[in-house]
Scaffold this active site. Sequence first.
Site, PDB file in Angstrom:
ATOM      1  N   LYS A  15      20.977  -7.670   3.604  1.00  0.00           N
ATOM      2  CA  LYS A  15      21.695  -7.281   4.824  1.00  0.00           C
ATOM      3  C   LYS A  15      22.987  -6.553   4.505  1.00  0.00           C
ATOM      4  O   LYS A  15      23.481  -6.581   3.393  1.00  0.00           O
ATOM      5  CB  LYS A  15      22.021  -8.531   5.652  1.00  0.00           C
ATOM      6  CG  LYS A  15      21.015  -8.772   6.769  1.00  0.00           C
ATOM      7  CD  LYS A  15      21.650  -9.626   7.858  1.00  0.00           C
ATOM      8  CE  LYS A  15      21.061  -9.285   9.203  1.00  0.00           C
ATOM      9  NZ  LYS A  15      21.624 -10.040  10.289  1.00  0.00           N
ATOM     10  N   HIS A  21       7.793   7.277  10.102  1.00  0.00           N
ATOM     11  CA  HIS A  21       7.083   7.129   8.843  1.00  0.00           C
ATOM     12  C   HIS A  21       6.446   8.490   8.562  1.00  0.00           C
ATOM     13  O   HIS A  21       5.244   8.673   8.706  1.00  0.00           O
ATOM     14  CB  HIS A  21       6.025   6.028   8.984  1.00  0.00           C
ATOM     15  CG  HIS A  21       5.441   5.567   7.687  1.00  0.00           C
ATOM     16  ND1 HIS A  21       5.704   6.187   6.489  1.00  0.00           N
ATOM     17  CD2 HIS A  21       4.603   4.550   7.402  1.00  0.00           C
ATOM     18  CE1 HIS A  21       5.047   5.552   5.521  1.00  0.00           C
ATOM     19  NE2 HIS A  21       4.366   4.564   6.052  1.00  0.00           N
ATOM     20  N   ARG A  77       0.813  -1.218   0.000  1.00  0.00           N
ATOM     21  CA  ARG A  77       0.000   0.000   0.000  1.00  0.00           C
ATOM     22  C   ARG A  77       0.851   1.274   0.000  1.00  0.00           C
ATOM     23  O   ARG A  77       0.538   2.216  -0.715  1.00  0.00           O
ATOM     24  CB  ARG A  77      -0.994   0.004   1.159  1.00  0.00           C
ATOM     25  CG  ARG A  77      -0.371  -0.313   2.505  1.00  0.00           C
ATOM     26  CD  ARG A  77      -1.415  -0.241   3.621  1.00  0.00           C
ATOM     27  NE  ARG A  77      -2.520  -1.152   3.387  1.00  0.00           N
ATOM     28  CZ  ARG A  77      -3.795  -0.855   3.617  1.00  0.00           C
ATOM     29  NH1 ARG A  77      -4.125   0.336   4.046  1.00  0.00           N
ATOM     30  NH2 ARG A  77      -4.735  -1.743   3.418  1.00  0.00           N
ATOM     31  N   THR A  78       1.926   1.279   0.757  1.00  0.00           N
ATOM     32  CA  THR A  78       2.767   2.485   0.757  1.00  0.00           C
ATOM     33  C   THR A  78       3.456   2.655  -0.599  1.00  0.00           C
ATOM     34  O   THR A  78       3.529   3.749  -1.134  1.00  0.00           O
ATOM     35  CB  THR A  78       3.819   2.404   1.879  1.00  0.00           C
ATOM     36  OG1 THR A  78       3.137   2.216   3.115  1.00  0.00           O
ATOM     37  CG2 THR A  78       4.631   3.674   1.962  1.00  0.00           C
ATOM     38  N   ARG A 111      12.024   2.267   2.086  1.00  0.00           N
ATOM     39  CA  ARG A 111      11.356   1.562   3.177  1.00  0.00           C
ATOM     40  C   ARG A 111      12.330   0.489   3.629  1.00  0.00           C
ATOM     41  O   ARG A 111      12.829  -0.285   2.801  1.00  0.00           O
ATOM     42  CB  ARG A 111      10.077   0.932   2.635  1.00  0.00           C
ATOM     43  CG  ARG A 111       9.443  -0.063   3.577  1.00  0.00           C
ATOM     44  CD  ARG A 111       8.763   0.645   4.747  1.00  0.00           C
ATOM     45  NE  ARG A 111       7.597  -0.062   5.165  1.00  0.00           N
ATOM     46  CZ  ARG A 111       6.372   0.435   5.176  1.00  0.00           C
ATOM     47  NH1 ARG A 111       6.144   1.649   4.778  1.00  0.00           N
ATOM     48  NH2 ARG A 111       5.366  -0.278   5.583  1.00  0.00           N
TER      49      ARG A 111
END
Lengths: 321, 177, 423
Positions: free
Chosen positions: A82, A134, A54-55, A104
């Site tokens: 990583k 956020h 959704r973001t 993100r």
Amino acid sequence: MKNLLSIDDLTKAEAIEILDTAVTLSNLSETGVKKFPTLRGRTVVNLFFEDSTRTRISFEAAAKRLSADVINFSAKGSSLSKGESLKDTAMTLQAMGADAVIIRHNSSGAAHRLASQKWIDGAVINAGDGTREHPTQALLDAFTIRRNLKNDQGDLKGLKVGIVGDILHSRVARSNVLLLSKLGAEVVLIAPPTLLPVGVDSWGTSVSYSFDEVIGDCDAVMMLRVQKERMEDLFFPTEREYSRAFGLTKDRIAMMKESAIVMHPGPMNRGLEISADSAESNKSVIVEQVANGVSVRMAVLYLLIGGATTRDLETHLGENK
Amino acid sequence: MSVVLNGAEIARALKRISHEILERNHGSSDLILLGIPTRGVAIAEQIASDISGIENSEIECGTLDITMYRDDLRLKPPRNLFPTRIPASGIDGKNVVLVDDVLYSGRTIRAALDALNEIGRPRTVQLAVLIDRGHRELPIRADYVGKNIPTSKNENVKVHISSVDGIDEVTIESDLK
Amino acid sequence: MNTWQIKNLFDVHGKETELNVEAGLFVDQFSQDAQPQTIDARGLTVIPGLVDLHTHLREPGREDAETVLTGAQAAVAGGYTAISAMPNTLPVADTAGVVEQVYRLGKLHQLCDVYPIGAVTVGQKGEQLAELTAMNQSEAKVRIFSDDGHCVADPLVMRRALEYVKLFDGVIAQHAQDPRLTENAQMNEGEVSSKLGLKGWPAVAEEAIIARDILLTEHVGSRLHVCHLTTAGGVELIRDAKKKGLNVTAEVTPHHLLLTDELAGSFDPVYKVNPPLRTNKDVAALRAGLADGTIDIVATDHAPHPQESKDCEWSAAAFGMLGLETAFSICYMTMVKNELMSLSELVDRMALRPAQIARYENQGEIRTGNRANFALVDLNSSWTVEPEQLKSKSKNTPFAGMELPAVIEKTFHNGALVFDRRG
Ligand SMILES: [Zn+2]
């Protein structure tokens, strides 16, 4: 404004400028204008190390409505997950000439790292870093509150906002506390003590362990997603016990002010932190939040890379020489 | 700095433009005025009010912000957006008159035409400006001009409107740096 | 060979003095046929070679981060003449074979004494005691045992280890960290962590283990050394244990004497260390504890990491920071310049006391007949920390760019000039 890493980076005036810009854009889109040529030729990268459809879609829609070229870079599950991968990825994006990188990441501070290490000279927009912040979610939440309760005008003075649930692990809560306080709203955190961070008393908010005691005072109630895995880490005994004390139910909706609104950043755990009928009650602005998210993210993109960027100015200087 | 139009002269010029608009469009039906922020908006409102006075009926007037359509966005830090207000009946099939304070390179009007294009399909688009100072960079001309002022490029034409600047006048000054 | 006449020195009390070294030993008078090289050390102060009880040398296994050689080079550049290699290598130093390997490498390089610390448990897993006697009786004569990096968390294992080392006057050096309270912990738990959204490492996780270990030490009558104390509460616990007359000693690192958790706000992993940087209040308590003798010694916890282990996001980064080359300057600045203790007291905590705790011979004091381990320091000069100039193979110093007082000019090991800043 070069980056948007934390609400802390914004002055109150800048925050209001973003909201005002978003209002203009949102009104335009209601006029039927869906697309602007503003970011034609700009490259916006969605760099997602963590799943969040959704973001990502919201940022993608925002960038596309401004005519930017959008590249989606999902690093999750690939060998890049990583360590130095963040740096390597940044170098790649730099080579591609990304004007803005929307990141993100599951590590708190990852966006700061990307922006501060000079790995990249485009704008960095934090789309959620670990349990830290956020910022665009907080901006869209403030936009939604202001639209519903302040007629799209000014700051949020005089309003009381309750943030309910897993404050400890919530980047949405952290950004909202910073922004709502900056805009003059009063914030009350409502959670069991296990889900409040040690040190929360320094946040400048009030804290309540009793939803029922404070819900009647709130102009907006923001429900946070509670992950079921928290139960295994002993943060609460059972889902039932959690929702009894901290879930938003029809009965609690009935205790709210006439004008008050219900918010949720999504995705919801219906039946845990919010009952299905509460989510769909006439106080709920949850669907509106999604639409507002696009306007707010357009505003952020416009203000960060719509005008001259640092790089534009440097190129320009270079040409003059 | 010299004053090239005073308040009374501005009022007279706008009144003349109002008559010309009515004449050219055979009345005020299907006519929409769209002011370009910031001073074009106040000028459009004045013309609308003049037309209403002449015709004895309300005329639709809105604003059109062209910031997002500018071709020089990347030369300066981001500019503030102004609201765009389109009358509820829309612009499709209407005669739209764009209103601005000064016509110069023509780039603002090009951006305005792009912006209009996103909103709808007018029957005609016309242009009214208080001042035309020349130096066009695009094939654009005004349909209604308050006053033509030949200038050199290092001169600065400033339109002051009382609702924005507290006074109605047009000045010209040389940009001597 | 290794015969020096060093003139125009100050001692740690600021008195003018002279130092004679013959054939690697401190002497009062030269023998008749001695031919000393003369050094005019005008303006310099002589200190005994410093002794570190907490060094990570990474060899064997992580030679990309540090080796015994580069670690020893860093040590002597910092004025150290004895260092103690922590056992968290690959393989773990939990057998006589591995500790002897490290010991021999130290001997071979002849820069400073390198004493291996043995693991308490097999593989540092905290389950089964390693062969402590075998390590003690090896060429390396290991006397300090530690699972550093990990805590000996199981109370029964800790009890047995404390009891067992009584066999040979050994000591258990505990890395006090309750594992359950610190799962995936990233920084000190408190105001700053609450805002940064980094998982907290609470002070109580350190203090709970210290309290328990003090009780166990008392119960079995053994010797406990508490590594890298970081909290005000921990200092109190040690103070009480000492009041009771228990055989408990403690160390503090230079970085915990200066830096605080606010630095995590930069999200630069160079400030990521375990145990974590704490608050101003803790820093003040640690300084006071060191000054009043509650904390016996300074130890560096020198923890080199290659660039890729730090050039990443905070949670992916390794814990640890360099310490050997900056330790004396940092301590001189925080303790002596701030008038919390005298130079002679500081040198006592950085040289003699650690040598006594570890029972290292010929270290920690300038005494006639001893092997000549000492350093010459310019207390009136300063230097700027430039990572690229450090001798350590790694560059992860949190002090980069800082201008520090006290410059180590020369270091002598067994009478040999092993470090000379000017040459
Ligand atoms: Zn340790």
